[in-house]
Design a protein around this motif. Sequence first.
Motif, PDB file in Angstrom:
ATOM      1  N   LYS A 108       0.839  -1.207   0.000  1.00 15.37           N
ATOM      2  CA  LYS A 108       0.000   0.000   0.000  1.00 15.37           C
ATOM      3  C   LYS A 108       0.867   1.247   0.000  1.00 15.37           C
ATOM      4  O   LYS A 108       0.611   2.201  -0.731  1.00 15.37           O
ATOM      5  CB  LYS A 108      -0.907   0.011   1.239  1.00 15.37           C
ATOM      6  CG  LYS A 108      -2.246  -0.625   0.964  1.00 15.37           C
ATOM      7  CD  LYS A 108      -3.107  -0.949   2.152  1.00 15.37           C
ATOM      8  CE  LYS A 108      -3.162  -0.024   3.311  1.00 15.37           C
ATOM      9  NZ  LYS A 108      -4.087  -0.504   4.338  1.00 15.37           N
ATOM     10  N   LEU A 202      -5.207   5.620  -2.602  1.00 14.39           N
ATOM     11  CA  LEU A 202      -4.238   5.506  -1.517  1.00 14.39           C
ATOM     12  C   LEU A 202      -3.286   6.708  -1.495  1.00 14.39           C
ATOM     13  O   LEU A 202      -2.538   6.878  -0.539  1.00 14.39           O
ATOM     14  CB  LEU A 202      -3.396   4.228  -1.673  1.00 14.39           C
ATOM     15  CG  LEU A 202      -4.080   2.907  -1.387  1.00 14.39           C
ATOM     16  CD1 LEU A 202      -3.135   1.757  -1.710  1.00 14.39           C
ATOM     17  CD2 LEU A 202      -4.508   2.815   0.071  1.00 14.39           C
ATOM     18  N   GLN A 225     -11.369  10.973  -1.183  1.00 16.24           N
ATOM     19  CA  GLN A 225     -10.853  10.566   0.119  1.00 16.24           C
ATOM     20  C   GLN A 225      -9.623   9.707  -0.080  1.00 16.24           C
ATOM     21  O   GLN A 225      -9.520   8.988  -1.066  1.00 16.24           O
ATOM     22  CB  GLN A 225     -11.852   9.653   0.849  1.00 16.24           C
ATOM     23  CG  GLN A 225     -13.046  10.309   1.463  1.00 16.24           C
ATOM     24  CD  GLN A 225     -14.079  10.698   0.412  1.00 16.24           C
ATOM     25  OE1 GLN A 225     -14.503  11.848   0.372  1.00 16.24           O
ATOM     26  NE2 GLN A 225     -14.467   9.775  -0.445  1.00 16.24           N
ATOM     27  N   VAL A 226      -8.729   9.763   0.905  1.00 15.88           N
ATOM     28  CA  VAL A 226      -7.648   8.787   0.948  1.00 15.88           C
ATOM     29  C   VAL A 226      -8.204   7.577   1.682  1.00 15.88           C
ATOM     30  O   VAL A 226      -8.571   7.668   2.845  1.00 15.88           O
ATOM     31  CB  VAL A 226      -6.416   9.347   1.695  1.00 15.88           C
ATOM     32  CG1 VAL A 226      -5.359   8.256   1.832  1.00 15.88           C
ATOM     33  CG2 VAL A 226      -5.856  10.537   0.961  1.00 15.88           C
ATOM     34  N   ALA A 227      -8.331   6.479   0.990  1.00 12.31           N
ATOM     35  CA  ALA A 227      -8.914   5.291   1.623  1.00 12.31           C
ATOM     36  C   ALA A 227      -8.464   4.055   0.869  1.00 12.31           C
ATOM     37  O   ALA A 227      -7.943   4.138  -0.246  1.00 12.31           O
ATOM     38  CB  ALA A 227     -10.432   5.383   1.641  1.00 12.31           C
ATOM     39  N   ASP A 228      -8.712   2.929   1.477  1.00 17.09           N
ATOM     40  CA  ASP A 228      -8.257   1.634   0.963  1.00 17.09           C
ATOM     41  C   ASP A 228      -9.445   0.930   0.315  1.00 17.09           C
ATOM     42  O   ASP A 228     -10.487   0.754   0.952  1.00 17.09           O
ATOM     43  CB  ASP A 228      -7.716   0.824   2.146  1.00 17.09           C
ATOM     44  CG  ASP A 228      -7.092  -0.486   1.734  1.00 17.09           C
ATOM     45  OD1 ASP A 228      -6.467  -1.119   2.591  1.00 17.09           O
ATOM     46  OD2 ASP A 228      -7.227  -0.883   0.556  1.00 17.09           O
ATOM     47  N   GLU A 231     -10.933  -1.728   2.269  1.00 18.97           N
ATOM     48  CA  GLU A 231     -11.639  -1.360   3.516  1.00 18.97           C
ATOM     49  C   GLU A 231     -12.337  -0.044   3.252  1.00 18.97           C
ATOM     50  O   GLU A 231     -11.942   1.005   3.752  1.00 18.97           O
ATOM     51  CB  GLU A 231     -10.663  -1.150   4.662  1.00 18.97           C
ATOM     52  CG  GLU A 231      -9.785  -2.317   4.988  1.00 18.97           C
ATOM     53  CD  GLU A 231     -10.552  -3.438   5.663  1.00 18.97           C
ATOM     54  OE1 GLU A 231     -11.602  -3.164   6.285  1.00 18.97           O
ATOM     55  OE2 GLU A 231     -10.105  -4.590   5.549  1.00 18.97           O
ATOM     56  N   GLN A 232     -13.372  -0.076   2.450  1.00 17.53           N
ATOM     57  CA  GLN A 232     -13.944   1.184   1.997  1.00 17.53           C
ATOM     58  C   GLN A 232     -14.749   1.841   3.119  1.00 17.53           C
ATOM     59  O   GLN A 232     -15.565   1.186   3.770  1.00 17.53           O
ATOM     60  CB  GLN A 232     -14.823   0.945   0.766  1.00 17.53           C
ATOM     61  CG  GLN A 232     -13.986   0.441  -0.410  1.00 17.53           C
ATOM     62  CD  GLN A 232     -14.787   0.286  -1.669  1.00 17.53           C
ATOM     63  OE1 GLN A 232     -15.743   1.015  -1.906  1.00 17.53           O
ATOM     64  NE2 GLN A 232     -14.406  -0.673  -2.495  1.00 17.53           N
ATOM     65  N   PRO A 233     -14.562   3.136   3.321  1.00 20.10           N
ATOM     66  CA  PRO A 233     -15.197   3.817   4.458  1.00 20.10           C
ATOM     67  C   PRO A 233     -16.638   4.205   4.164  1.00 20.10           C
ATOM     68  O   PRO A 233     -17.047   5.343   4.408  1.00 20.10           O
ATOM     69  CB  PRO A 233     -14.316   5.058   4.620  1.00 20.10           C
ATOM     70  CG  PRO A 233     -13.868   5.374   3.245  1.00 20.10           C
ATOM     71  CD  PRO A 233     -13.676   4.056   2.548  1.00 20.10           C
ATOM     72  N   PHE A 234     -17.401   3.271   3.643  1.00 19.71           N
ATOM     73  CA  PHE A 234     -18.786   3.578   3.292  1.00 19.71           C
ATOM     74  C   PHE A 234     -19.688   2.507   3.885  1.00 19.71           C
ATOM     75  O   PHE A 234     -19.316   1.336   3.989  1.00 19.71           O
ATOM     76  CB  PHE A 234     -18.962   3.585   1.766  1.00 19.71           C
ATOM     77  CG  PHE A 234     -17.997   4.486   1.041  1.00 19.71           C
ATOM     78  CD1 PHE A 234     -17.102   3.951   0.123  1.00 19.71           C
ATOM     79  CD2 PHE A 234     -17.981   5.859   1.257  1.00 19.71           C
ATOM     80  CE1 PHE A 234     -16.206   4.773  -0.559  1.00 19.71           C
ATOM     81  CE2 PHE A 234     -17.090   6.690   0.571  1.00 19.71           C
ATOM     82  CZ  PHE A 234     -16.204   6.134  -0.322  1.00 19.71           C
ATOM     83  N   PRO A 235     -20.905   2.929   4.236  1.00 21.77           N
ATOM     84  CA  PRO A 235     -21.854   1.925   4.729  1.00 21.77           C
ATOM     85  C   PRO A 235     -22.262   0.988   3.590  1.00 21.77           C
ATOM     86  O   PRO A 235     -22.023   1.273   2.416  1.00 21.77           O
ATOM     87  CB  PRO A 235     -23.050   2.759   5.198  1.00 21.77           C
ATOM     88  CG  PRO A 235     -22.626   4.174   5.158  1.00 21.77           C
ATOM     89  CD  PRO A 235     -21.464   4.287   4.239  1.00 21.77           C
ATOM     90  N   GLU A 260     -15.798  -6.145  -1.140  1.00 24.31           N
ATOM     91  CA  GLU A 260     -16.036  -4.746  -0.803  1.00 24.31           C
ATOM     92  C   GLU A 260     -16.851  -4.045  -1.887  1.00 24.31           C
ATOM     93  O   GLU A 260     -17.751  -3.260  -1.600  1.00 24.31           O
ATOM     94  CB  GLU A 260     -14.714  -4.007  -0.599  1.00 24.31           C
ATOM     95  CG  GLU A 260     -14.138  -4.168   0.805  1.00 24.31           C
ATOM     96  CD  GLU A 260     -14.986  -3.483   1.862  1.00 24.31           C
ATOM     97  OE1 GLU A 260     -14.855  -2.263   2.062  1.00 24.31           O
ATOM     98  OE2 GLU A 260     -15.810  -4.179   2.484  1.00 24.31           O
ATOM     99  N   ARG A 263     -20.298  -5.120  -1.413  1.00 27.27           N
ATOM    100  CA  ARG A 263     -20.889  -4.609  -0.170  1.00 27.27           C
ATOM    101  C   ARG A 263     -21.418  -3.196  -0.329  1.00 27.27           C
ATOM    102  O   ARG A 263     -22.509  -2.876   0.141  1.00 27.27           O
ATOM    103  CB  ARG A 263     -19.840  -4.662   0.963  1.00 27.27           C
ATOM    104  CG  ARG A 263     -20.344  -4.113   2.278  1.00 27.27           C
ATOM    105  CD  ARG A 263     -19.258  -4.155   3.377  1.00 27.27           C
ATOM    106  NE  ARG A 263     -18.235  -3.128   3.204  1.00 27.27           N
ATOM    107  CZ  ARG A 263     -18.383  -1.846   3.536  1.00 27.27           C
ATOM    108  NH1 ARG A 263     -19.514  -1.405   4.032  1.00 27.27           N
ATOM    109  NH2 ARG A 263     -17.385  -0.992   3.352  1.00 27.27           N
TER     110      ARG A 263
END
Lengths: 391, 122
Positions: A108, A202, A225-228, A231-235, A260, A263
Amino acid sequence: MTHQSNMANLLASTFMTYHSPITMIQAFNNNSFLFVKKNSYKKKNPRYNKHQSECLLFTYLKTPHLPKPKISCSNLPRKRRRGPISIRSTKPTEMVIANENKPNDSLKQGIADFYDESSGIWEDMWGEHMHHGFYEGSNGDTSDAYHRSAQIRMIEETLLFAGISDDSANKPKRIVDVGCGIGGSSRYLARKYGAQCQGITLSPVQAKRAQELAVAKGLDQVTFQVADALEQPFPNGEFDLVWSMESGEHMPDKQKFVNELARVTAPGGKIIIVTWCHRDLSPGEETLLKDEQVLLKKICNSYYLPDWCSSADYVKLLDSLNLQDIKVADWTDNVAPFWPAVIKSALSWKGFISLFKSGWKTIKGALVMPLMIQGYNKGLIKFAIITCRKP
Amino acid sequence: MRLLTHNMLSSNIKGVTNGFPLKIEAEKVMEKEVDFNPDFLRNMFYKIEWRPLVDAARTMGYAELPEEVEPSMLDSEDFLRRLHRALLQFHLEEGTLICPETGRRFPVVKGIPNMLLNEDEV
């Protein structure tokens, strides 16, 4: 290997034409290029290492037919000099070797660093879309504009294949761009559908640049957003359209990636994956051939890619999650003109200077481009689109 | 980061059952003019979690949103204007988003939230 000999000719002619100090001595077998820089550094600098040859050898990749020298490159252009850099032709020293045994954290970080470093130069040379163009037939046009429009066409062909509607009742209203780069697709889709689009990457540099471009173009409904992606930061069930344009190849755990994606898709929403894959294995084949694995490994090392999978693997994963209307297509032929065009742009004077100014990771990425062509030519590397719908 | 984005972000830390909504700790909030687009707002309205939006707006310094809403309010230009301002015009430039269950802090730097998790949170 028509491409390869064309490449060699192209390199030779480009260098000769520009009368640059770099003279191409030899393009070896299939695996490396040897750039030789003639310089009078030896005369000017009394600290010049006596053990060095008069020429700066900048050999990159493992070549089975050549000895493997250990070479110091202390006379790279002065602005970028940070002390002697040792470049072996076996494993370059600062490489992150991405395979499933290394912790994913270092992969990463490698991905983030790679794109932090190289996004700027890509944008300068190729614009906001960090993906292949879609080509059909050939009209001999090789202008920048032609390739830019091919990149736009790639997005449109993808939407067409996936059957994404643009009538106001059925068009997507909330979109996620997984592995968004500097947001080219996000902005395009948001504008096309009047939708809200979230992009994740990333790379903090990319996220910032993507945001700047969105603001500059007045696209307020696009955010980054900076995110993976794993592991997405969404509901759950947040998005009508889940878009992954040439990011799947970076995901170390394809199953987790697909999980993901599914999901965060809303019921009735669609998932689109456009990605590099290796060829499908024939029945009875357990793995790729040894030399195919070697080639992919070299590419993986430079582009911070984990192990590759095939498009059939993706189909299997999507199917296991009970996703419907799974469609797959092989677009390898439709992207064939892309890598030669990228190489050509890297060899332009502007490209060359930009590469020197960027950083080692970017240069390594550039040097390995001929391997991508080789992979495509061998039928090993495929460019695939896979789409499906969540029931 | 706008409230429109905040309404969609959640904490994905291992073991967390409900990571939405994230609490906001605002250090620097800016307001930027954005073109008013009622169609966009009407589309978005059905997908927004209202309570978290009202609370988040209050944290950012905007208390003009009604507590309860119903679709008929979409005909009122006044309501749309307030919704527009809350969703799109306020930006969290510097601050923190906090997971409601674990208290884990996600930084927001120059308007970009960093939602990356550490190895042990995955």
